[in-house]
Design a protein around this motif. Sequence first.
Motif, PDB file in Angstrom:
ATOM      1  N   SER A   1     -17.638 -37.176-118.734  1.00  0.00           N
ATOM      2  CA  SER A   1     -18.325 -38.236-117.995  1.00  0.00           C
ATOM      3  C   SER A   1     -17.569 -39.538-118.209  1.00  0.00           C
ATOM      4  N   ASP A   2     -17.716 -40.479-117.279  1.00  0.00           N
ATOM      5  CA  ASP A   2     -16.967 -41.736-117.403  1.00  0.00           C
ATOM      6  C   ASP A   2     -17.582 -42.703-118.405  1.00  0.00           C
ATOM      7  N   ASN A   3     -18.841 -42.516-118.720  1.00  0.00           N
ATOM      8  CA  ASN A   3     -19.526 -43.381-119.695  1.00  0.00           C
ATOM      9  C   ASN A   3     -20.916 -42.806-119.938  1.00  0.00           C
ATOM     10  N   GLY A   4     -21.702 -43.501-120.750  1.00  0.00           N
ATOM     11  CA  GLY A   4     -23.059 -43.056-121.022  1.00  0.00           C
ATOM     12  C   GLY A   4     -23.995 -43.269-119.848  1.00  0.00           C
ATOM     13  N   PRO A   5     -25.269 -42.930-120.005  1.00  0.00           N
ATOM     14  CA  PRO A   5     -26.225 -42.995-118.898  1.00  0.00           C
ATOM     15  C   PRO A   5     -26.579 -44.424-118.510  1.00  0.00           C
ATOM     16  N   SER A   6     -26.998 -44.582-117.269  1.00  0.00           N
ATOM     17  CA  SER A   6     -27.397 -45.886-116.745  1.00  0.00           C
ATOM     18  C   SER A   6     -28.478 -46.524-117.608  1.00  0.00           C
ATOM     19  N   GLY A   7     -28.341 -47.839-117.853  1.00  0.00           N
ATOM     20  CA  GLY A   7     -29.305 -48.547-118.701  1.00  0.00           C
ATOM     21  C   GLY A   7     -30.730 -48.515-118.186  1.00  0.00           C
ATOM     22  N   PRO A   8     -30.978 -48.905-116.928  1.00  0.00           N
ATOM     23  CA  PRO A   8     -32.359 -48.951-116.434  1.00  0.00           C
ATOM     24  C   PRO A   8     -33.099 -47.617-116.529  1.00  0.00           C
ATOM     25  N   ILE A   9     -32.435 -46.516-116.156  1.00  0.00           N
ATOM     26  CA  ILE A   9     -33.157 -45.241-116.189  1.00  0.00           C
ATOM     27  C   ILE A   9     -33.196 -44.637-117.595  1.00  0.00           C
ATOM     28  N   THR A  10     -32.282 -45.072-118.473  1.00  0.00           N
ATOM     29  CA  THR A  10     -32.365 -44.644-119.872  1.00  0.00           C
ATOM     30  C   THR A  10     -33.548 -45.326-120.556  1.00  0.00           C
ATOM     31  N   LYS A  11     -33.726 -46.610-120.278  1.00  0.00           N
ATOM     32  CA  LYS A  11     -34.849 -47.348-120.868  1.00  0.00           C
ATOM     33  C   LYS A  11     -36.195 -46.799-120.405  1.00  0.00           C
ATOM     34  N   LYS A  12     -36.219 -46.204-119.220  1.00  0.00           N
ATOM     35  CA  LYS A  12     -37.459 -45.611-118.702  1.00  0.00           C
ATOM     36  C   LYS A  12     -37.684 -44.192-119.219  1.00  0.00           C
ATOM     37  N   GLY A  13     -36.740 -43.675-119.989  1.00  0.00           N
ATOM     38  CA  GLY A  13     -36.886 -42.321-120.529  1.00  0.00           C
ATOM     39  C   GLY A  13     -36.500 -41.237-119.544  1.00  0.00           C
ATOM     40  N   ILE A  14     -35.816 -41.608-118.473  1.00  0.00           N
ATOM     41  CA  ILE A  14     -35.400 -40.619-117.467  1.00  0.00           C
ATOM     42  C   ILE A  14     -34.084 -39.978-117.870  1.00  0.00           C
ATOM     43  N   ALA A  15     -33.083 -40.788-118.187  1.00  0.00           N
ATOM     44  CA  ALA A  15     -31.785 -40.297-118.653  1.00  0.00           C
ATOM     45  C   ALA A  15     -31.720 -40.395-120.173  1.00  0.00           C
ATOM     46  N   SER A  16     -30.723 -39.713-120.762  1.00  0.00           N
ATOM     47  CA  SER A  16     -30.678 -39.658-122.224  1.00  0.00           C
ATOM     48  C   SER A  16     -29.254 -39.701-122.766  1.00  0.00           C
ATOM     49  N   ALA A  17     -29.069 -40.499-123.790  1.00  0.00           N
ATOM     50  CA  ALA A  17     -27.813 -40.495-124.547  1.00  0.00           C
ATOM     51  C   ALA A  17     -27.921 -39.574-125.759  1.00  0.00           C
ATOM     52  N   GLY A  18     -28.904 -38.692-125.758  1.00  0.00           N
ATOM     53  CA  GLY A  18     -29.083 -37.768-126.875  1.00  0.00           C
ATOM     54  C   GLY A  18     -29.506 -38.510-128.128  1.00  0.00           C
ATOM     55  N   PRO A  19     -28.882 -38.225-129.265  1.00  0.00           N
ATOM     56  CA  PRO A  19     -29.287 -38.866-130.525  1.00  0.00           C
ATOM     57  C   PRO A  19     -28.686 -40.256-130.717  1.00  0.00           C
ATOM     58  N   PHE A  20     -27.977 -40.762-129.714  1.00  0.00           N
ATOM     59  CA  PHE A  20     -27.209 -41.981-129.917  1.00  0.00           C
ATOM     60  C   PHE A  20     -27.894 -43.213-129.354  1.00  0.00           C
ATOM     61  N   ARG A  21     -27.566 -44.336-129.941  1.00  0.00           N
ATOM     62  CA  ARG A  21     -28.127 -45.620-129.551  1.00  0.00           C
ATOM     63  C   ARG A  21     -27.380 -46.193-128.341  1.00  0.00           C
ATOM     64  N   GLY A  22     -28.134 -46.813-127.445  1.00  0.00           N
ATOM     65  CA  GLY A  22     -27.506 -47.527-126.352  1.00  0.00           C
ATOM     66  C   GLY A  22     -27.331 -46.702-125.096  1.00  0.00           C
ATOM     67  N   HIS A  23     -26.543 -47.258-124.161  1.00  0.00           N
ATOM     68  CA  HIS A  23     -26.352 -46.676-122.841  1.00  0.00           C
ATOM     69  C   HIS A  23     -25.143 -47.327-122.194  1.00  0.00           C
ATOM     70  N   LYS A  24     -24.914 -47.057-120.944  1.00  0.00           N
ATOM     71  CA  LYS A  24     -23.827 -47.661-120.181  1.00  0.00           C
ATOM     72  C   LYS A  24     -23.801 -49.180-120.377  1.00  0.00           C
ATOM     73  N   HIS A  25     -22.618 -49.754-120.421  1.00  0.00           N
ATOM     74  CA  HIS A  25     -22.356 -51.185-120.601  1.00  0.00           C
ATOM     75  C   HIS A  25     -22.419 -51.645-122.056  1.00  0.00           C
TER      76      HIS A  25
END
Length: 472
Positions: free
Chosen positions: A295-319
Amino acid sequence: MTNLFFYKQALFFTLNLVVFQGFAQKMQQSQPNIILIMADDLGYGDVGFNGNQNIITPHLDNMSKEGVTFTDFYAAAPLCSPTRASVLTGRSPFRQGIFAAHTGGMRPAEKIIPEYLKKEGYETGFFGKWHLGWLEPDKVESRGMYSPPWHHGYDETFATKSAVPTWNPTKTPEGWKSWGAMDDGSWGGSIYIENGTPVTDNLEGDDSRIIMDRAIPFIEKSISENKPFLATIWFHTPHEPVVAGPEYLAKYPNLSEGQKHLYGCITAMDDQIGRLRRFLKEKNIEDNTIIFFTSDNGPSGPITKKGIASAGPFRGHKHLMYEGGLRVPSLALWPGKIKANQKLNYQASTVDYLPTILDILDIKPSKKIPLDGVSLKPVLLNGASEERTVPIASGYQRLYNGTELYALVSGQYKICIPNKGDSMMLFDLKSDPGEKHDLALEKPEVLKTMMAELEKIKASWKDSREGKDYQW
Protein backbone atom coordinates in the motif's frame (compact mmCIF):
# COMPACT_ATOMS: atom_id res chain seq x y z
CA MET A 1 19.92 -25.33 -59.94
CA THR A 2 17.79 -22.26 -59.37
CA ASN A 3 15.13 -24.24 -57.53
CA LEU A 4 17.78 -25.93 -55.40
CA PHE A 5 19.25 -22.53 -54.54
CA PHE A 6 15.89 -21.14 -53.40
CA TYR A 7 15.17 -24.35 -51.49
CA LYS A 8 18.44 -24.00 -49.57
CA GLN A 9 17.71 -20.33 -48.89
CA ALA A 10 14.23 -21.16 -47.60
CA LEU A 11 15.60 -23.97 -45.42
CA PHE A 12 18.28 -21.64 -44.04
CA PHE A 13 15.67 -18.98 -43.25
CA THR A 14 13.36 -21.51 -41.58
CA LEU A 15 16.14 -22.95 -39.42
CA ASN A 16 17.22 -19.48 -38.33
CA LEU A 17 13.62 -18.58 -37.53
CA VAL A 18 13.27 -21.69 -35.35
CA VAL A 19 16.53 -20.87 -33.58
CA PHE A 20 15.41 -17.26 -33.04
CA GLN A 21 12.03 -18.33 -31.67
CA GLY A 22 13.73 -20.80 -29.36
CA PHE A 23 16.09 -18.06 -28.17
CA ALA A 24 13.15 -15.71 -27.61
CA GLN A 25 11.30 -18.36 -25.60
CA LYS A 26 14.42 -19.05 -23.58
CA MET A 27 14.75 -15.34 -22.85
CA GLN A 28 11.11 -15.26 -21.73
CA GLN A 29 11.80 -18.24 -19.46
CA SER A 30 15.08 -16.92 -18.06
CA GLN A 31 14.00 -13.32 -17.44
CA PRO A 32 11.29 -13.21 -14.77
CA ASN A 33 8.15 -11.21 -15.35
CA ILE A 34 7.55 -8.56 -12.70
CA ILE A 35 4.22 -7.28 -11.39
CA LEU A 36 4.10 -4.33 -8.99
CA ILE A 37 0.71 -4.07 -7.29
CA MET A 38 -0.18 -1.19 -5.01
CA ALA A 39 -3.36 -0.43 -3.10
CA ASP A 40 -4.24 3.15 -2.19
CA ASP A 41 -4.70 4.03 1.52
CA LEU A 42 -4.98 0.36 2.52
CA GLY A 43 -4.47 0.08 6.28
CA TYR A 44 -2.22 -2.51 7.90
CA GLY A 45 -5.27 -3.95 9.65
CA ASP A 46 -7.59 -4.07 6.64
CA VAL A 47 -6.45 -7.39 5.15
CA GLY A 48 -7.01 -10.93 6.30
CA PHE A 49 -3.34 -11.91 6.24
CA ASN A 50 -2.61 -9.30 8.91
CA GLY A 51 -5.26 -10.65 11.25
CA ASN A 52 -8.54 -9.01 10.22
CA GLN A 53 -11.17 -11.69 10.81
CA ASN A 54 -14.06 -9.83 9.16
CA ILE A 55 -12.72 -8.81 5.79
CA ILE A 56 -12.84 -11.18 2.80
CA THR A 57 -9.44 -11.20 1.07
CA PRO A 58 -8.86 -14.88 0.16
CA HIS A 59 -6.51 -14.24 -2.76
CA LEU A 60 -4.19 -11.94 -0.84
CA ASP A 61 -4.33 -14.37 2.07
CA ASN A 62 -3.30 -17.20 -0.27
CA MET A 63 -0.42 -15.09 -1.56
CA SER A 64 0.69 -14.69 2.03
CA LYS A 65 0.63 -18.47 2.49
CA GLU A 66 2.42 -19.13 -0.78
CA GLY A 67 5.05 -16.41 -0.45
CA VAL A 68 6.48 -14.00 2.08
CA THR A 69 4.68 -11.49 4.30
CA PHE A 70 6.65 -8.54 5.61
CA THR A 71 5.47 -7.51 9.07
CA ASP A 72 7.75 -4.45 9.21
CA PHE A 73 7.35 -2.86 5.79
CA TYR A 74 7.42 0.93 5.48
CA ALA A 75 6.09 3.40 2.95
CA ALA A 76 8.60 6.13 2.15
CA ALA A 77 5.98 8.65 3.26
CA PRO A 78 2.52 8.52 4.85
CA LEU A 79 1.21 9.99 1.61
CA CYS A 80 0.55 8.77 -1.93
CA SER A 81 2.73 10.64 -4.47
CA PRO A 82 6.02 10.60 -2.50
CA THR A 83 5.70 6.86 -1.86
CA ARG A 84 4.83 6.07 -5.47
CA ALA A 85 7.91 7.92 -6.66
CA SER A 86 10.03 6.02 -4.13
CA VAL A 87 8.90 2.67 -5.58
CA LEU A 88 10.00 3.56 -9.09
CA THR A 89 13.23 5.42 -8.23
CA GLY A 90 14.57 3.63 -5.15
CA ARG A 91 14.98 7.12 -3.69
CA SER A 92 13.29 8.92 -0.81
CA PRO A 93 10.84 11.79 -1.45
CA PHE A 94 13.19 14.60 -0.47
CA ARG A 95 15.87 13.14 -2.75
CA GLN A 96 13.84 12.70 -5.94
CA GLY A 97 11.80 15.87 -5.48
CA ILE A 98 8.25 14.59 -5.02
CA PHE A 99 7.66 15.37 -1.36
CA ALA A 100 3.97 16.31 -1.49
CA ALA A 101 0.80 15.26 -3.29
CA HIS A 102 -0.81 17.11 -6.21
CA THR A 103 2.39 18.99 -6.95
CA GLY A 104 5.42 18.64 -9.18
CA GLY A 105 5.95 15.42 -11.09
CA MET A 106 8.53 12.79 -11.95
CA ARG A 107 11.66 14.59 -13.08
CA PRO A 108 12.91 13.61 -16.56
CA ALA A 109 16.40 13.01 -15.16
CA GLU A 110 15.19 10.40 -12.66
CA LYS A 111 15.78 6.89 -14.04
CA ILE A 112 12.99 4.57 -12.99
CA ILE A 113 12.29 0.83 -13.10
CA PRO A 114 10.65 0.60 -16.57
CA GLU A 115 13.51 2.53 -18.14
CA TYR A 116 16.03 0.04 -16.76
CA LEU A 117 13.90 -2.93 -17.86
CA LYS A 118 13.21 -1.70 -21.39
CA LYS A 119 16.95 -1.94 -22.06
CA GLU A 120 16.73 -5.60 -21.04
CA GLY A 121 14.01 -6.34 -23.59
CA TYR A 122 11.00 -6.00 -21.30
CA GLU A 123 7.56 -4.83 -22.37
CA THR A 124 6.40 -2.24 -19.82
CA GLY A 125 2.83 -1.35 -18.87
CA PHE A 126 1.24 0.98 -16.34
CA PHE A 127 -2.38 0.64 -15.16
CA GLY A 128 -4.26 2.69 -12.56
CA LYS A 129 -3.41 5.72 -10.44
CA TRP A 130 -0.25 7.51 -11.58
CA HIS A 131 -0.21 10.64 -9.36
CA LEU A 132 3.33 11.52 -10.40
CA GLY A 133 2.47 14.32 -12.80
CA TRP A 134 -0.33 15.56 -15.00
CA LEU A 135 -1.45 13.46 -17.98
CA GLU A 136 -2.92 16.19 -20.18
CA PRO A 137 -0.54 19.02 -21.15
CA ASP A 138 -3.33 21.59 -21.51
CA LYS A 139 -4.76 20.94 -18.04
CA VAL A 140 -1.70 21.30 -15.84
CA GLU A 141 -2.32 23.30 -12.68
CA SER A 142 0.18 25.93 -11.52
CA ARG A 143 1.75 23.70 -8.88
CA GLY A 144 2.12 20.70 -11.19
CA MET A 145 3.91 19.59 -14.35
CA TYR A 146 3.12 17.46 -17.37
CA SER A 147 4.89 14.19 -16.65
CA PRO A 148 2.88 11.16 -17.86
CA PRO A 149 4.04 7.54 -17.51
CA TRP A 150 4.74 7.26 -21.25
CA HIS A 151 7.50 9.83 -20.77
CA HIS A 152 9.19 7.51 -18.29
CA GLY A 153 9.62 4.19 -20.03
CA TYR A 154 6.11 2.74 -20.10
CA ASP A 155 5.04 1.29 -23.47
CA GLU A 156 1.38 0.74 -22.63
CA THR A 157 -0.58 2.98 -20.24
CA PHE A 158 -4.08 3.23 -18.82
CA ALA A 159 -3.86 5.84 -16.10
CA THR A 160 -5.54 8.55 -14.10
CA LYS A 161 -3.85 11.65 -12.76
CA SER A 162 -5.10 11.02 -9.23
CA ALA A 163 -8.07 9.57 -7.32
CA VAL A 164 -11.38 8.42 -8.77
CA PRO A 165 -14.34 6.67 -7.08
CA THR A 166 -13.81 2.96 -6.51
CA TRP A 167 -17.18 2.23 -8.20
CA ASN A 168 -18.25 3.94 -11.44
CA PRO A 169 -15.04 5.99 -11.56
CA THR A 170 -16.39 8.65 -13.94
CA LYS A 171 -19.41 9.48 -11.78
CA THR A 172 -19.72 11.40 -8.55
CA PRO A 173 -21.09 9.17 -5.77
CA GLU A 174 -24.05 10.36 -3.76
CA GLY A 175 -22.88 12.42 -0.79
CA TRP A 176 -19.46 13.26 -2.28
CA LYS A 177 -20.35 16.35 -4.34
CA SER A 178 -18.40 18.75 -2.16
CA TRP A 179 -15.24 16.61 -2.21
CA GLY A 180 -14.05 17.40 -5.71
CA ALA A 181 -16.64 16.60 -8.38
CA MET A 182 -16.16 18.61 -11.58
CA ASP A 183 -18.70 20.02 -14.00
CA ASP A 184 -17.38 17.73 -16.75
CA GLY A 185 -18.44 14.70 -14.71
CA SER A 186 -14.93 13.70 -13.70
CA TRP A 187 -13.73 13.31 -10.16
CA GLY A 188 -11.41 16.20 -9.35
CA GLY A 189 -10.48 16.48 -13.03
CA SER A 190 -9.06 12.95 -12.93
CA ILE A 191 -10.03 10.85 -15.95
CA TYR A 192 -8.63 7.73 -17.54
CA ILE A 193 -6.06 8.34 -20.28
CA GLU A 194 -5.03 5.37 -22.42
CA ASN A 195 -1.80 5.84 -24.36
CA GLY A 196 -2.36 9.59 -24.41
CA THR A 197 -6.06 9.55 -25.34
CA PRO A 198 -9.07 10.02 -23.00
CA VAL A 199 -11.06 6.81 -22.51
CA THR A 200 -14.82 6.62 -22.97
CA ASP A 201 -15.64 2.88 -23.02
CA ASN A 202 -15.73 0.16 -20.33
CA LEU A 203 -15.77 2.56 -17.38
CA GLU A 204 -18.84 1.24 -15.55
CA GLY A 205 -18.83 -0.73 -12.32
CA ASP A 206 -15.91 -1.75 -10.14
CA ASP A 207 -12.79 0.32 -10.74
CA SER A 208 -10.38 -2.53 -9.91
CA ARG A 209 -12.03 -4.65 -12.59
CA ILE A 210 -11.79 -1.76 -15.07
CA ILE A 211 -8.04 -1.55 -14.41
CA MET A 212 -7.49 -5.30 -14.69
CA ASP A 213 -9.44 -5.38 -17.97
CA ARG A 214 -6.56 -3.36 -19.43
CA ALA A 215 -3.67 -5.01 -17.61
CA ILE A 216 -4.41 -8.61 -18.63
CA PRO A 217 -4.47 -7.93 -22.41
CA PHE A 218 -1.10 -6.19 -22.07
CA ILE A 219 0.32 -9.26 -20.33
CA GLU A 220 -1.24 -11.57 -22.92
CA LYS A 221 0.33 -9.55 -25.75
CA SER A 222 3.74 -9.74 -24.08
CA ILE A 223 3.38 -13.51 -23.75
CA SER A 224 2.39 -13.87 -27.42
CA GLU A 225 5.52 -11.94 -28.40
CA ASN A 226 7.70 -14.06 -26.10
CA LYS A 227 8.82 -10.99 -24.20
CA PRO A 228 9.23 -10.60 -20.45
CA PHE A 229 7.05 -7.89 -18.98
CA LEU A 230 6.81 -5.34 -16.21
CA ALA A 231 3.18 -4.66 -15.24
CA THR A 232 2.68 -1.84 -12.74
CA ILE A 233 -0.89 -2.11 -11.39
CA TRP A 234 -1.77 0.65 -8.96
CA PHE A 235 -5.37 0.38 -7.79
CA HIS A 236 -7.38 3.34 -6.48
CA THR A 237 -8.88 1.11 -3.80
CA PRO A 238 -9.64 1.95 -1.02
CA HIS A 239 -8.96 5.70 -1.44
CA GLU A 240 -11.96 8.00 -1.03
CA PRO A 241 -14.52 8.16 -2.54
CA VAL A 242 -14.87 4.66 -1.07
CA VAL A 243 -17.77 3.03 -2.89
CA ALA A 244 -18.58 -0.66 -3.35
CA GLY A 245 -21.01 -2.17 -5.84
CA PRO A 246 -24.18 -4.02 -4.77
CA GLU A 247 -22.59 -7.47 -5.10
CA TYR A 248 -19.84 -6.54 -2.67
CA LEU A 249 -22.01 -4.61 -0.24
CA ALA A 250 -24.09 -7.76 0.10
CA LYS A 251 -21.08 -9.70 1.38
CA TYR A 252 -21.09 -7.64 4.61
CA PRO A 253 -24.70 -7.52 5.85
CA ASN A 254 -23.82 -7.03 9.52
CA LEU A 255 -21.40 -4.13 9.22
CA SER A 256 -21.96 -0.38 9.28
CA GLU A 257 -22.64 1.36 5.99
CA GLY A 258 -19.17 2.91 5.88
CA GLN A 259 -17.42 -0.37 6.56
CA LYS A 260 -19.59 -2.19 4.00
CA HIS A 261 -18.24 0.14 1.33
CA LEU A 262 -14.63 -0.01 2.54
CA TYR A 263 -14.52 -3.77 2.93
CA GLY A 264 -16.59 -4.28 -0.21
CA CYS A 265 -14.22 -2.39 -2.49
CA ILE A 266 -11.20 -4.13 -0.91
CA THR A 267 -12.82 -7.52 -1.58
CA ALA A 268 -13.51 -6.41 -5.16
CA MET A 269 -9.81 -5.56 -5.56
CA ASP A 270 -8.89 -8.93 -4.04
CA ASP A 271 -11.10 -10.65 -6.63
CA GLN A 272 -9.17 -8.95 -9.43
CA ILE A 273 -5.87 -10.04 -7.93
CA GLY A 274 -7.28 -13.57 -7.91
CA ARG A 275 -8.29 -13.14 -11.55
CA LEU A 276 -4.74 -12.09 -12.41
CA ARG A 277 -3.25 -15.09 -10.66
CA ARG A 278 -5.61 -17.49 -12.46
CA PHE A 279 -4.56 -15.96 -15.76
CA LEU A 280 -0.86 -16.43 -14.95
CA LYS A 281 -1.54 -20.11 -14.14
CA GLU A 282 -3.54 -20.63 -17.33
CA LYS A 283 -0.67 -19.20 -19.37
CA ASN A 284 1.85 -21.35 -17.48
CA ILE A 285 3.99 -18.38 -16.47
CA GLU A 286 3.19 -18.25 -12.75
CA ASP A 287 6.52 -19.79 -11.76
CA ASN A 288 8.42 -17.20 -13.77
CA THR A 289 6.55 -14.19 -12.42
CA ILE A 290 7.40 -12.14 -9.35
CA ILE A 291 4.50 -10.31 -7.69
CA PHE A 292 5.05 -7.54 -5.16
CA PHE A 293 2.06 -6.13 -3.27
CA THR A 294 1.88 -3.20 -0.88
CA SER A 295 0.00 0.00 0.00
CA ASP A 296 1.19 3.57 -0.56
CA ASN A 297 0.52 4.61 3.04
CA GLY A 298 -1.70 3.94 6.04
CA PRO A 299 -5.49 4.30 6.10
CA SER A 300 -7.33 7.58 5.59
CA GLY A 301 -7.52 9.70 8.76
CA PRO A 302 -11.25 10.55 8.73
CA ILE A 303 -12.46 6.98 8.26
CA THR A 304 -9.84 5.58 10.66
CA LYS A 305 -11.04 7.95 13.38
CA LYS A 306 -14.59 6.70 12.78
CA GLY A 307 -13.48 3.10 13.28
CA ILE A 308 -14.13 2.15 9.65
CA ALA A 309 -10.53 1.63 8.51
CA SER A 310 -7.71 0.23 10.63
CA ALA A 311 -3.97 0.57 11.04
CA GLY A 312 -4.04 -2.63 13.10
CA PRO A 313 -2.07 -2.38 16.36
CA PHE A 314 -0.34 0.82 15.31
CA ARG A 315 -0.89 4.43 16.24
CA GLY A 316 -1.93 7.02 13.69
CA HIS A 317 -3.01 7.00 10.06
CA LYS A 318 -2.28 8.60 6.69
CA HIS A 319 -0.44 11.96 6.89
CA LEU A 320 1.11 11.14 10.29
CA MET A 321 4.64 9.84 10.82
CA TYR A 322 3.50 7.34 13.42
CA GLU A 323 3.63 3.65 12.45
CA GLY A 324 -0.03 3.73 11.43
CA GLY A 325 0.82 6.16 8.64
CA LEU A 326 4.01 4.43 7.51
CA ARG A 327 3.79 0.70 8.21
CA VAL A 328 1.81 -0.97 5.44
CA PRO A 329 0.72 -4.47 4.38
CA SER A 330 3.29 -6.09 2.10
CA LEU A 331 3.68 -9.41 0.26
CA ALA A 332 6.10 -10.93 -2.24
CA LEU A 333 5.45 -14.08 -4.28
CA TRP A 334 7.67 -16.02 -6.69
CA PRO A 335 6.73 -19.73 -6.76
CA GLY A 336 9.72 -22.03 -6.53
CA LYS A 337 12.09 -19.17 -5.74
CA ILE A 338 10.65 -17.52 -2.62
CA LYS A 339 10.00 -20.00 0.15
CA ALA A 340 6.31 -20.30 0.99
CA ASN A 341 4.53 -19.26 4.19
CA GLN A 342 7.19 -16.92 5.54
CA LYS A 343 6.56 -14.05 7.90
CA LEU A 344 9.59 -11.80 8.05
CA ASN A 345 10.18 -9.01 10.52
CA TYR A 346 13.07 -7.71 8.43
CA GLN A 347 12.59 -3.94 8.17
CA ALA A 348 11.97 -3.11 4.52
CA SER A 349 10.65 -0.15 2.55
CA THR A 350 9.16 0.93 -0.76
CA VAL A 351 12.59 2.37 -1.66
CA ASP A 352 13.87 -1.23 -1.75
CA TYR A 353 11.84 -2.29 -4.79
CA LEU A 354 14.13 -0.82 -7.44
CA PRO A 355 17.44 -2.14 -6.03
CA THR A 356 15.80 -5.53 -5.42
CA ILE A 357 14.57 -5.84 -8.99
CA LEU A 358 17.87 -4.68 -10.43
CA ASP A 359 19.74 -7.17 -8.25
CA ILE A 360 17.49 -10.06 -9.32
CA LEU A 361 18.09 -9.17 -12.97
CA ASP A 362 21.82 -8.53 -12.40
CA ILE A 363 21.52 -4.92 -13.56
CA LYS A 364 24.10 -2.54 -12.12
CA PRO A 365 22.72 0.90 -11.20
CA SER A 366 24.91 3.95 -11.71
CA LYS A 367 27.23 4.60 -8.79
CA LYS A 368 26.73 8.33 -9.40
CA ILE A 369 23.05 8.11 -8.44
CA PRO A 370 22.57 7.50 -4.69
CA LEU A 371 19.81 5.08 -3.76
CA ASP A 372 18.10 5.00 -0.37
CA GLY A 373 16.91 1.43 -0.75
CA VAL A 374 18.72 -1.87 -0.41
CA SER A 375 18.27 -5.12 -2.30
CA LEU A 376 15.92 -7.57 -0.61
CA LYS A 377 17.11 -10.41 -2.85
CA PRO A 378 19.15 -12.15 -0.09
CA VAL A 379 16.16 -11.96 2.25
CA LEU A 380 13.65 -13.13 -0.33
CA LEU A 381 15.62 -15.88 -2.05
CA ASN A 382 18.13 -17.07 0.53
CA GLY A 383 16.26 -16.50 3.77
CA ALA A 384 18.99 -14.23 5.12
CA SER A 385 18.00 -13.31 8.65
CA GLU A 386 20.43 -10.55 9.49
CA GLU A 387 19.02 -7.19 10.54
CA ARG A 388 18.93 -4.27 8.16
CA THR A 389 22.11 -2.20 8.37
CA VAL A 390 20.84 0.85 6.44
CA PRO A 391 18.29 2.96 8.36
CA ILE A 392 14.91 3.70 6.81
CA ALA A 393 14.38 7.44 6.51
CA SER A 394 10.96 8.81 5.61
CA GLY A 395 9.65 12.30 5.07
CA TYR A 396 7.24 14.55 3.24
CA GLN A 397 5.97 18.11 3.16
CA ARG A 398 2.45 19.16 4.14
CA LEU A 399 1.08 20.73 0.98
CA TYR A 400 -0.92 23.60 2.42
CA ASN A 401 1.40 24.82 5.18
CA GLY A 402 4.85 23.69 4.06
CA THR A 403 5.58 21.76 7.28
CA GLU A 404 8.28 19.12 6.78
CA LEU A 405 7.82 15.88 8.73
CA TYR A 406 10.47 13.20 9.17
CA ALA A 407 11.03 9.74 10.62
CA LEU A 408 14.08 7.51 10.94
CA VAL A 409 13.87 3.81 11.81
CA SER A 410 17.12 2.14 12.87
CA GLY A 411 16.80 -1.28 14.44
CA GLN A 412 14.51 -1.18 17.44
CA TYR A 413 14.47 2.62 17.69
CA LYS A 414 12.55 5.22 15.75
CA ILE A 415 12.62 8.99 15.86
CA CYS A 416 9.91 11.07 14.24
CA ILE A 417 8.12 14.38 14.09
CA PRO A 418 4.62 12.91 13.84
CA ASN A 419 2.62 16.03 12.96
CA LYS A 420 2.78 19.79 12.62
CA GLY A 421 3.82 21.41 15.91
CA ASP A 422 5.33 18.25 17.38
CA SER A 423 8.92 18.01 18.55
CA MET A 424 11.18 15.07 17.71
CA MET A 425 10.05 11.92 19.54
CA LEU A 426 11.85 8.66 20.24
CA PHE A 427 10.19 5.25 20.41
CA ASP A 428 11.39 1.72 21.10
CA LEU A 429 9.46 -0.24 18.47
CA LYS A 430 10.52 -3.59 19.93
CA SER A 431 8.88 -3.03 23.30
CA ASP A 432 6.39 -0.35 22.26
CA PRO A 433 5.16 -0.90 18.67
CA GLY A 434 2.07 1.18 19.48
CA GLU A 435 4.30 4.22 20.17
CA LYS A 436 2.68 5.09 23.47
CA HIS A 437 5.83 6.13 25.34
CA ASP A 438 8.08 8.91 24.05
CA LEU A 439 11.62 8.16 25.28
CA ALA A 440 13.19 11.45 24.14
CA LEU A 441 13.87 12.58 27.71
CA GLU A 442 14.77 9.14 29.05
CA LYS A 443 17.30 8.26 26.32
CA PRO A 444 18.85 11.58 25.21
CA GLU A 445 22.01 9.96 23.78
CA VAL A 446 20.00 7.65 21.51
CA LEU A 447 17.93 10.62 20.38
CA LYS A 448 21.02 12.74 19.74
CA THR A 449 22.77 10.01 17.72
CA MET A 450 19.73 9.31 15.57
CA MET A 451 19.02 12.99 14.96
CA ALA A 452 22.61 13.46 13.78
CA GLU A 453 22.18 10.50 11.41
CA LEU A 454 18.97 11.99 10.06
CA GLU A 455 20.66 15.35 9.45
CA LYS A 456 23.37 13.63 7.38
CA ILE A 457 20.71 11.92 5.30
CA LYS A 458 18.80 15.18 4.84
CA ALA A 459 21.97 16.89 3.61
CA SER A 460 22.48 14.10 1.07
CA TRP A 461 18.84 14.41 -0.01
CA LYS A 462 19.31 18.15 -0.55
CA ASP A 463 22.33 17.61 -2.77
CA SER A 464 20.38 15.18 -4.93
CA ARG A 465 17.29 17.34 -5.09
CA GLU A 466 19.35 20.29 -6.27
CA GLY A 467 20.74 18.29 -9.18
CA LYS A 468 24.15 16.96 -8.13
CA ASP A 469 23.15 13.41 -9.20
CA TYR A 470 21.87 14.30 -12.64
CA GLN A 471 24.04 13.96 -15.72
CA TRP A 472 23.01 16.71 -18.10
